[in-house]
Motif scaffolding. Structure first.
Motif, mmCIF file in Angstrom:
data_model
loop_
_atom_site.group_PDB
_atom_site.id
_atom_site.type_symbol
_atom_site.label_atom_id
_atom_site.label_comp_id
_atom_site.label_asym_id
_atom_site.label_seq_id
_atom_site.Cartn_x
_atom_site.Cartn_y
_atom_site.Cartn_z
ATOM 1 N N GLU A 21 102.717 15.530 29.718
ATOM 2 C CA GLU A 21 103.140 14.781 28.535
ATOM 3 C C GLU A 21 102.096 14.862 27.417
ATOM 4 O O GLU A 21 102.435 14.833 26.232
ATOM 5 C CB GLU A 21 103.385 13.320 28.920
ATOM 6 N N LYS A 22 100.807 14.980 27.771
ATOM 7 C CA LYS A 22 99.723 14.919 26.781
ATOM 8 C C LYS A 22 98.990 16.230 26.543
ATOM 9 O O LYS A 22 98.248 16.352 25.570
ATOM 10 C CB LYS A 22 98.699 13.864 27.192
ATOM 11 N N VAL A 23 99.169 17.212 27.416
ATOM 12 C CA VAL A 23 98.375 18.440 27.360
ATOM 13 C C VAL A 23 99.249 19.656 27.615
ATOM 14 O O VAL A 23 100.215 19.590 28.384
ATOM 15 C CB VAL A 23 97.248 18.386 28.427
ATOM 16 N N ILE A 24 98.873 20.758 26.966
ATOM 17 C CA ILE A 24 99.483 22.047 27.258
ATOM 18 C C ILE A 24 98.366 23.082 27.342
ATOM 19 O O ILE A 24 97.379 23.008 26.612
ATOM 20 C CB ILE A 24 100.543 22.435 26.197
ATOM 21 N N ALA A 25 98.519 24.026 28.273
ATOM 22 C CA ALA A 25 97.550 25.107 28.431
ATOM 23 C C ALA A 25 98.322 26.416 28.539
ATOM 24 O O ALA A 25 99.316 26.493 29.256
ATOM 25 C CB ALA A 25 96.700 24.889 29.675
ATOM 26 N N PHE A 26 97.870 27.420 27.786
ATOM 27 C CA PHE A 26 98.556 28.706 27.789
ATOM 28 C C PHE A 26 97.558 29.829 27.555
ATOM 29 O O PHE A 26 96.440 29.598 27.082
ATOM 30 C CB PHE A 26 99.678 28.733 26.747
ATOM 31 N N LEU A 27 97.991 31.051 27.897
ATOM 32 C CA LEU A 27 97.118 32.206 27.721
ATOM 33 C C LEU A 27 96.875 32.488 26.243
ATOM 34 O O LEU A 27 97.798 32.395 25.418
ATOM 35 C CB LEU A 27 97.740 33.445 28.368
ATOM 36 N N ASP A 28 95.641 32.834 25.915
ATOM 37 C CA ASP A 28 95.273 33.247 24.565
ATOM 38 C C ASP A 28 95.890 34.621 24.306
ATOM 39 O O ASP A 28 95.836 35.496 25.173
ATOM 40 C CB ASP A 28 93.752 33.314 24.446
ATOM 41 N N ILE A 29 96.469 34.833 23.110
ATOM 42 C CA ILE A 29 97.096 36.124 22.813
ATOM 43 C C ILE A 29 96.067 37.214 22.511
ATOM 44 O O ILE A 29 96.410 38.398 22.497
ATOM 45 C CB ILE A 29 98.131 36.030 21.666
ATOM 46 N N GLU A 30 94.812 36.824 22.258
ATOM 47 C CA GLU A 30 93.724 37.788 22.075
ATOM 48 C C GLU A 30 92.604 37.425 23.048
ATOM 49 O O GLU A 30 91.546 36.935 22.648
ATOM 50 C CB GLU A 30 93.225 37.789 20.641
ATOM 51 N N PRO A 31 92.829 37.650 24.344
ATOM 52 C CA PRO A 31 91.896 37.157 25.359
ATOM 53 C C PRO A 31 90.543 37.880 25.357
ATOM 54 O O PRO A 31 90.478 39.087 25.153
ATOM 55 C CB PRO A 31 92.629 37.410 26.670
ATOM 56 N N ILE A 32 89.506 37.094 25.602
ATOM 57 C CA ILE A 32 88.166 37.636 25.809
ATOM 58 C C ILE A 32 88.102 38.295 27.186
ATOM 59 O O ILE A 32 87.426 39.295 27.378
ATOM 60 C CB ILE A 32 87.107 36.536 25.651
ATOM 61 N N SER A 33 88.817 37.709 28.143
ATOM 62 C CA SER A 33 88.908 38.260 29.496
ATOM 63 C C SER A 33 90.260 37.861 30.084
ATOM 64 O O SER A 33 90.936 36.980 29.551
ATOM 65 C CB SER A 33 87.755 37.732 30.370
ATOM 66 N N ASP A 34 90.657 38.525 31.183
ATOM 67 C CA ASP A 34 91.912 38.168 31.847
ATOM 68 C C ASP A 34 91.822 36.715 32.310
ATOM 69 O O ASP A 34 90.851 36.324 32.952
ATOM 70 C CB ASP A 34 92.157 39.064 33.064
ATOM 71 N N GLY A 35 92.817 35.927 31.965
ATOM 72 C CA GLY A 35 92.821 34.523 32.352
ATOM 73 C C GLY A 35 92.297 33.599 31.267
ATOM 74 O O GLY A 35 92.164 32.399 31.489
#
Length: 137
Positions: A21-35
């Motif tokens: 309800e308060k947080v969302i986490a998703f992959l960065d579209i320009e990742p520094i590293s996998d994950g």
């Protein structure tokens, strides 16, 4: 509307790895590293000072869980967490970058030509002002 608010409202595509309800986490579209994951409160603000405490605590708990996965499931050597706030917040929405590290990955700090000062006066001034901020709560 902010690109991150659009992701929060599921009006923009993202590779979501965790959501409450308060947080969302998703992959960065320009990742520094996998994950490389971005962790955001579902509260629009550009600075940590503007985020309600309960949202902020859940952001930190989420970042900790992600780091636990990096360490325990993927056995990464380490991790980094970064955040830019205020006028330096590139998207205008508070977010943490949480990404796994491996030895020799080439990631590191870039220092400006003229760095800051390391003085007793700066430490004393900060110590006093931080103590006043905390004791006022």
């Amino acid at each position: 509307m902010c690109v991150f608010c659009n992701i929060i409202k599921h009006k923009a595509e993202a590779k979501i790895v965790y959501e409450t309800e308060k947080v969302i986490a998703f992959l960065d579209i320009e990742p520094i590293s996998d994950g490389h994951v971005l962790v955001l409160p579902k509260f629009h603000a550009d600075s940590i000072t503007k985020i309600p405490q309960d949202y902020l605590m859940e952001v930190i708990e989420t970042a900790k869980a992600i780091v636990n996965v990096f360490e325990n499931d993927y056995h990464h050597a380490g991790y980094s967490i970064m955040q830019n706030g205020g006028e330096c917040c590139d998207f205008g929405h508070f977010h943490l970058h949480v990404f796994p590290r491996v030895k020799g990955d080439g990631f590191g700090w870039t220092y400006p030509e003229k760095g800051g000062q390391f003085t007793d006066e700066i430490a004393s001034d900060l110590r006093e002002k931080i103590s006043n901020q905390i004791s006022c709560k």
